[in-house]
Design an enzyme around this catalytic site. Structure first.
Site, mmCIF file in Angstrom:
data_model
loop_
_atom_site.group_PDB
_atom_site.id
_atom_site.type_symbol
_atom_site.label_atom_id
_atom_site.label_comp_id
_atom_site.label_asym_id
_atom_site.label_seq_id
_atom_site.Cartn_x
_atom_site.Cartn_y
_atom_site.Cartn_z
ATOM 1 N N ASP A 111 0.881 -1.153 0.000
ATOM 2 C CA ASP A 111 0.000 0.000 0.000
ATOM 3 C C ASP A 111 0.931 1.219 0.000
ATOM 4 O O ASP A 111 2.121 1.105 0.287
ATOM 5 C CB ASP A 111 -0.891 -0.029 1.244
ATOM 6 C CG ASP A 111 -1.832 1.151 1.291
ATOM 7 O OD1 ASP A 111 -2.460 1.453 0.267
ATOM 8 O OD2 ASP A 111 -1.930 1.793 2.359
ATOM 9 N N ASP A 146 0.002 5.267 0.728
ATOM 10 C CA ASP A 146 -0.150 6.305 1.745
ATOM 11 C C ASP A 146 -0.253 5.677 3.126
ATOM 12 O O ASP A 146 -1.063 4.780 3.353
ATOM 13 C CB ASP A 146 -1.397 7.148 1.452
ATOM 14 C CG ASP A 146 -1.374 8.472 2.195
ATOM 15 O OD1 ASP A 146 -0.286 8.940 2.537
ATOM 16 O OD2 ASP A 146 -2.462 9.028 2.430
ATOM 17 N N ASP A 183 -1.135 -0.570 6.070
ATOM 18 C CA ASP A 183 -1.382 0.092 7.357
ATOM 19 C C ASP A 183 -2.839 -0.010 7.796
ATOM 20 O O ASP A 183 -3.178 0.430 8.892
ATOM 21 C CB ASP A 183 -0.970 1.566 7.287
ATOM 22 C CG ASP A 183 -1.913 2.392 6.414
ATOM 23 O OD1 ASP A 183 -2.217 1.957 5.282
ATOM 24 O OD2 ASP A 183 -2.347 3.471 6.861
#
Length: 313
Positions: free
Chosen positions: A30, A32, A252
């Site tokens: 991922d 951001d 995240d």
């Protein structure tokens, strides 16, 4: 990849990290909250990816963000000092949605799009005719006017992505296309992310809010492209023929990155530089609910920079 019942969200220390990374040939990241926050790279992240690439690891980038093209992501990676990436290594929900419609729609069919210029660009790149992006206004003062607005006869799908111009006029048109076409008119959403965190603790509504509005109006469920849907992983797997057992998903968010990785048989690595805390993970671990346990990753690190010692010569 650990069995669901055995996932313990272990801190990935140096010795274990060498073993886990050594057994993998592909890493899915991922972006951001993992590689960068806003317009700044996470400290040490470019060095980690450079060392992984030097060890002949395949690096791919899997994001639910539908407001950037693959080319834009490749450029941002370059600008922030990450190893050069080809657009084909980037799997955003905009590109994957365009890919899906290019295969699902009959020749000549078009899509009504609630989305960004990036989503439009990805559709154009794969030859999917479409209309809808940009501002829209109601065609008259009352409901009778709204239901007489012209409909394009070629539209056979409604695609919902992040749309800063989302409004009642677009919602009306989306519903009318879906009512006209019935089950033969596809309803597709780029992702269900309900809230997008910003720096400083602020947040804005995510695409999932827009998808839900259309679903509620149409009284039907959308096919979702992005994480945790398996479809976006299948896009990666079909492009690079990767083996799930030799692939690590680094993210995240538990309900997107980690859940997709667990559902697809990948090793999952949570980084704490984004939206998730260890307290949240602990709550899922201690729950008796199988769906909550499916959100628990195999491993975690405070930051992917913690992998640097394991990648030293």
């Amino acid at each position: 990849m650990a069995e669901a019942a055995a996932r313990r969200c272990q801190r990935l220390e140096q010795a274990a990290a060498r073993e886990v990374l050594g057994a993998a040939d592909t890493l899915l990241f991922d972006c951001d909250g993992v590689l960068w926050r806003g317009d700044a790279a996470v400290a040490g992240a470019p060095a980690v990816l450079s060392r992984l690439q030097a060890r002949a690891k395949r690096l791919c980038y899997v994001t639910n963000n539908s407001s950037r093209t693959r080319d834009a992501y490749a450029e941002k990676l370059r600008r922030l000092g990450f190893p050069p990436a080809e657009p084909r290594q980037v799997f955003g929900s905009a590109y994957c949605a365009a890919r899906y419609l290019s295969r699902a729609l009959p020749p000549g069919a078009a899509a009504y799009v609630l989305g960004s210029p990036a989503l439009s660009a990805e559709l154009r790149a794969v030859g999917v005719p479409h209309l809808g992006p940009g501002p829209a206004a109601l065609p008259g003062p009352g409901p009778a006017d709204w239901t007489r607005a012209p409909l394009d006869p070629a539209v056979r799908a409604v695609l919902v992505g992040f749309d800063e111009h989302f409004c009642y006029a677009k919602l009306c048109q989306a519903l009318r296309y879906l009512q006209r076409g019935g089950p033969d008119c596809l309803l597709v959403g780029t992702n269900r992310d309900h809230r997008l965190p910003l720096e400083g603790g602020a947040a804005i509504p995510g695409t999932g809010c827009l998808v839900k509005a259309v679903e509620m109006a149409a009284e039907r469920e959308a096919f979702i492209i992005g994480k945790p849907s398996r479809y976006i992983f299948d896009c990666v797997a079909s492009e690079f023929k990767i083996e799930p057992a030799r692939t690590i998903m680094v993210g995240d968010r538990l309900d997107t990155d980690i859940l997709m990785g667990n559902n697809c048989g990948l090793t999952t690595l949570l980084t704490l530089t984004g939206v998730t805390t260890l307290e949240e993970v602990k709550g899922h671990q201690e729950s008796d609910c199988p769906s909550r346990k499916s959100l628990v990753p195999d491993y975690y690190v405070d930051s992917i920079a913690d992998l640097l010692p394991a990648l030293e010569e």
